[in-house]
Design an enzyme around this catalytic site. Structure first.
Site, mmCIF file in Angstrom:
data_model
loop_
_atom_site.group_PDB
_atom_site.id
_atom_site.type_symbol
_atom_site.label_atom_id
_atom_site.label_comp_id
_atom_site.label_asym_id
_atom_site.label_seq_id
_atom_site.Cartn_x
_atom_site.Cartn_y
_atom_site.Cartn_z
ATOM 1 N N CYS A 241 0.839 -1.206 0.000
ATOM 2 C CA CYS A 241 0.000 0.000 0.000
ATOM 3 C C CYS A 241 0.874 1.257 0.000
ATOM 4 O O CYS A 241 1.884 1.323 0.689
ATOM 5 C CB CYS A 241 -0.889 -0.028 1.241
ATOM 6 S SG CYS A 241 -1.912 1.440 1.448
ATOM 7 N N CYS B 51 1.324 22.620 5.625
ATOM 8 C CA CYS B 51 1.402 21.154 5.567
ATOM 9 C C CYS B 51 2.521 20.724 4.626
ATOM 10 O O CYS B 51 2.644 19.557 4.305
ATOM 11 C CB CYS B 51 0.064 20.574 5.133
ATOM 12 S SG CYS B 51 -0.544 21.263 3.596
#
Ligand code: SAH
Length: 441
Positions: A67, A397
């Protein structure tokens, strides 16, 4: 081996030539097979670990190696925080040119698992079966999952249920190569305060077969679901949401509370994904804003007005700007519901609205910005500097664009002493950071 790249790969120097090796850690002695060579760097595969880093741990997620969602699970949490601090220091120096800046230790979580209140899970098909999970790294192939250890268990239950129902009723998963199929994404939002859950089914077309059965099964199996929405995205695009959202069942919004203020959130509005760390981040931003009650404040990229409403409790007036119209609707509703009336919210792009506000004579004492990953446009930075606020609080961010924008502002007469990183995204390489810049003279 000394360092990690910004996406978590180890950097191995072979005769001085950097080779990026996924899941290799600083301090390790390893065998590497070089698989790709470019002009300035190469890519390698980790073959064998001879001496492991003391920070190496067994990744708890069974699909971690496939993943693309997390990339630091093989590193202890302490190690992750340390690496993230180094990463911020690094860009501050390399991109920002700041050599005398204090980058504080990253504020981390006590329990860095199951923290996400939001999941956006791609849906597809594999050999005729519906699959749902995140993309493999640098690809668009879905890695089917049963659980995601950084999201709440309710979110797992719903993803699994939707998968099961789609299989049962023959609802086709989306194929992004052929641009065919029905179900593109399942988006889930959960309120930390009430446990209420919103499910958004993103479909290619308006028609959603077996809609009633889906609603019945979801609400029957997961009683804290309070809202089921459908978003229609007919375009060939990586962007998750389309323009149209309809309510299939229940409420159109979900409510959450941060530090005593209640927020109404619509399907498409931005809302921080880690509610525990959001409080830490906002607390830091508020500290840096150092309000006394008399200030005029601008909160740019304000989303649903989260930061604005905190600031408003300690300021004379707060002006919020945000480009997504439904988020501004939420912001206005949130102000009203919390009886906060010293706020003004406007829809628009910060880089357009700020210069206009400036031309209208708006002169804030403090500006708070919290832009998306690409940071602020130059027109926005110019307008900020022209307004001459005492302080600019920058919440980011993406440390790389933060460093770039700080450098620009420092050339316009703003100084900076410190940066405080906050870990909003444990197990991933992402890191949030907040800083304050002061006007010189
Ligand atoms: N401060 C808010 C939102 C931060 S996320 C919070 O903490 O919840 C960044 C926000 O910027 C998103 O809501 C996004 O829609 C908005 N945005 C993106 N580009 C923008 C632009 N050019 N001008 C104004 N807002 C923008």
């Amino acid at each position: 081996m000394a360092d990690l790249t910004h996406d978590g790969a180890g950097v191995v120097k072979i005769d001085g030539f950097p080779v990026f090796v996924k899941q290799a850690l600083p301090g390790e002695t390893i065998d590497v097979k070089v698989v790709k060579i470019k002009k300035q760097y190469g890519f390698g595969k980790l073959i064998k670990i001879h001496v492991a880093s003391p920070e190496r741990i067994e990744p708890p997620c069974p699909i971690y190696n496939r993943c693309g969602g997390c990339s630091l699970q093989h590193l202890s949490y302490e190690g992750q925080l340390h690496e993230k601090q180094k990463q911020v220091m690094n860009v501050m120096e390399r991109i920002g040119g700041f050599t005398h800046l204090t980058v504080h230790p990253v504020k981390g979580m006590t329990d860095p698992w199951r923290y996400r209140n939001k999941s956006q899970v791609p849906v597809g098909e594999e050999q005729g079966r519906i699959i749902a999970g995140f993309y493999a790294e640098r690809s668009h192939s879905i890695v089917d999952m049963e659980a995601c250890l950084i999201q709440h268990e309710d979110q797992d239950r719903i993803v699994n249920l939707v998968k099961e129902l789609a299989n049962q009723h023959g609802i086709r998963g989306y194929d992004d190569q052929k641009h065919k199929g029905v179900l593109r994404h399942v988006v889930i939002r959960r309120s930390r305060i009430s446990g209420d859950v919103m499910v958004v089914l993103v479909t290619k077309e308006q028609a959603l077969p077996h809609k009633e059965q889906l609603i019945q099964a979801i609400t029957g199996e997961v009683p804290n679901v309070t809202s089921i929405m459908q978003n229609i995205n007919p375009k060939r695009t990586n962007v998750i949401f389309g323009d149209k959202t309809v309510c299939l069942w229940g409420e159109e919004t979900i409510k959450d509370r941060i530090k005593g203020i209640e927020f109404v959130i619509s399907a498409k509005s931005f809302y921080q994904v880690n509610p525990v760390q959001t409080e830490v981040l906002y607390e830091q931003a508020l500290n840096y804003a150092a309000l006394t009650g008399s200030e005029k404040v601008i909160d740019a990229y304000c989303g649903i007005g989260t930061i604005s409403l905190f600031l408003a409790q300690k300021a004379r007036h707060v002006y919020g700007v945000e480009s997504v119209a439904p988020a501004i609707d939420d912001a206005k509703r949130n102000a009203k519901a919390n009886h906060i009336d010293n706020v003004t919210f406007a829809v628009g792009e910060a880089e357009t609205l700020m210069p206009w506000w400036y031309s209208q004579g708006l002169d804030p004492d403090v500006i708070v910005v919290d832009p998306p990953r690409k940071g602020c446009e130059t027109a926005m930075l110019d307008a900020m500097a022209a307004m001459k606020p005492e302080r600019i609080v920058y919440v980011s961010c993406n440390p790389a664009t933060l460093a770039r924008d700080m450098k620009y502002l420092s050339e316009k007469g703003y100084t900076v002493k410190e940066v405080q990183p906050v870990d909003m995204f444990p197990q991933t390489t992402h890191v949030e950071a907040v800083t304050v810049m002061y006007r010189e003279g």
